[in-house]
Design a protein around this motif. Structure first.
Motif, mmCIF file in Angstrom:
data_model
loop_
_atom_site.group_PDB
_atom_site.id
_atom_site.type_symbol
_atom_site.label_atom_id
_atom_site.label_comp_id
_atom_site.label_asym_id
_atom_site.label_seq_id
_atom_site.Cartn_x
_atom_site.Cartn_y
_atom_site.Cartn_z
ATOM 1 N N LYS A 20 0.842 -1.204 0.000
ATOM 2 C CA LYS A 20 0.000 0.000 0.000
ATOM 3 C C LYS A 20 0.879 1.257 0.000
ATOM 4 O O LYS A 20 0.600 2.228 -0.724
ATOM 5 N N MET A 21 1.966 1.216 0.771
ATOM 6 C CA MET A 21 2.864 2.377 0.812
ATOM 7 C C MET A 21 3.523 2.580 -0.558
ATOM 8 O O MET A 21 3.661 3.706 -1.042
ATOM 9 N N ASP A 38 -3.993 -5.523 -5.339
ATOM 10 C CA ASP A 38 -4.713 -6.768 -5.665
ATOM 11 C C ASP A 38 -6.209 -6.499 -5.825
ATOM 12 O O ASP A 38 -7.050 -7.135 -5.186
ATOM 13 N N ASP A 39 -6.503 -5.469 -6.629
ATOM 14 C CA ASP A 39 -7.898 -5.116 -6.967
ATOM 15 C C ASP A 39 -8.732 -4.682 -5.774
ATOM 16 O O ASP A 39 -9.946 -4.564 -5.861
ATOM 17 N N LYS A 40 -8.082 -4.464 -4.618
ATOM 18 C CA LYS A 40 -8.840 -3.962 -3.454
ATOM 19 C C LYS A 40 -8.438 -2.489 -3.243
ATOM 20 O O LYS A 40 -7.261 -2.151 -3.316
#
Ligand code: GZL
Length: 328
Positions: free
Chosen positions: A131-132, A314-316
């Motif tokens: 995420k970072m 991952d598509d989230k």
């Protein structure tokens, strides 16, 4: 089961409490202090528990000794926050042979047979790092900074700890995917003092650093000290010569205040409040039910910059919380 003492009254017989042996890895960071407080405030006598707390002081040998003591004391549950991922097979087998369920909390164990522990609850550290990395890519694209102009040093956590392994993997995948210049990676041991020392060495060795990836906030505080002592500024205006600090945890008001002031530009949340989560697992086990083997905590990102509102891994999609005003 433990009752109040040898001479039990009928009231105390109802008061038999669940005995929990907790092997905490140390007291190295603000995160760790918050995690210990969460466990101690959850497993109280009033709540029906006797908590036996052992601080491993960052040494696996101390944690293994604590677990063996818990086995001798015939505790009802062992909770382990492992300082490092490997080296637990033998002592976990002893706990299993003694019929004592072991709950792994926070960091993971790497054992040849997952039946050596009952269940795990904690963070997905590789996801935190990914995420970072996505945030850094979006930020640099929004600012028109070319990937090859991003020169990163990584102040790692204790080598071999899940939080270090995962956050480093997340950064390295970002480097491979986006082409940033990763200059160096050295352990800052999750502490402010070591983080400062590592940053001082990096500043002597490299003259083009513009991003510092810190694997926890205490290291970030140390890096900040070193950057300022070298006459440089921290912040997100890379074109003006700022060195941008990225970090993980977001436990203390001090760290969130740093984001408010753009001294740390983005923090990957790592939630320490595992007491209630561990208790929920014990309740499930007390009822004879089987908990999830692995439970992960949902975590966000806090950023000073307002141009990146979400990241996708991952598509989230994960929302980025902008820290631009006093947090209540
Ligand atoms: C993460 C935890 C890490 C924190 C550090 O769950 O294991 O250890 O990120 C702490 O602050 O020292």
């Amino acid at each position: 089961r433990s009752t109040a003492d040898d001479t039990v009254t009928s009231e105390e017989i109802q008061m038999d409490r669940i005995v929990v042996g907790f092997s905490q890895l140390g007291a190295e960071s603000d995160w760790r202090s918050a995690n210990t407080e969460s466990m101690k405030s959850t497993f109280t006598k009033e709540a029906g528990y006797d908590l036996i707390f052992e601080d491993g002081q960052q040494k696996q040998a101390n944690q293994i000794r604590a677990i063996r003591t818990f086995i001798q004391q015939e505790v009802d549950y062992i909770v382990l926050a492992p300082v490092t991922e490997t080296g637990w097979d033998t002592v976990l087998r002893e706990a299993k042979d003694a019929g004592i369920p072991v709950i792994i909390v926070d960091r993971k164990v790497d054992v040849e047979d997952d039946s050596l522990f009952t269940c795990f609850v904690g963070s997905d550290f590789e996801l935190e790092g990914l995420k970072m990395s996505e945030w850094l890519n979006s930020f640099s694209v929004n600012k028109g900074i070319a990937p090859q102009d991003i020169h990163i040093v990584n102040i790692q956590g204790n080598i071999g700890a899940s939080a270090q392994i995962g956050r480093t993997r997340g950064l390295e995948q970002g480097v491979a995917k986006y082409g940033w210049d990763l200059l160096d990676q050295v352990s800052g041991e999750f502490t402010q003092a070591k983080g400062k020392e590592v940053m001082e060495a990096f500043l002597k060795k490299y003259d083009n650093i513009n991003v510092v990836y810190c694997e926890n906030d205490n290291e970030a505080f140390g890096a900040m000290e070193a950057i300022r002592a070298a006459g440089r500024t921290v912040g997100s205006d890379l074109a003006a010569g700022d060195i941008m600090i990225l970090s993980f945890d977001g436990v203390s008001t001090e760290s969130m205040d740093c984001v408010l002031k753009d001294e740390i530009t983005c923090i990957g949340e790592c939630n320490p409040l595992h007491g209630p989560r561990v208790e929920a697992l014990i309740r499930i086990l007390e009822e004879g039910r089987t908990p999830e083997k692995f439970s992960y905590v949902e975590e966000g990102l806090y950023a000073h910059d307002d141009t990146v509102v979400s990241v996708t891994v991952d598509d989230k999609i994960y929302r980025v919380q902008q820290v631009d005003r006093e947090l209540c």
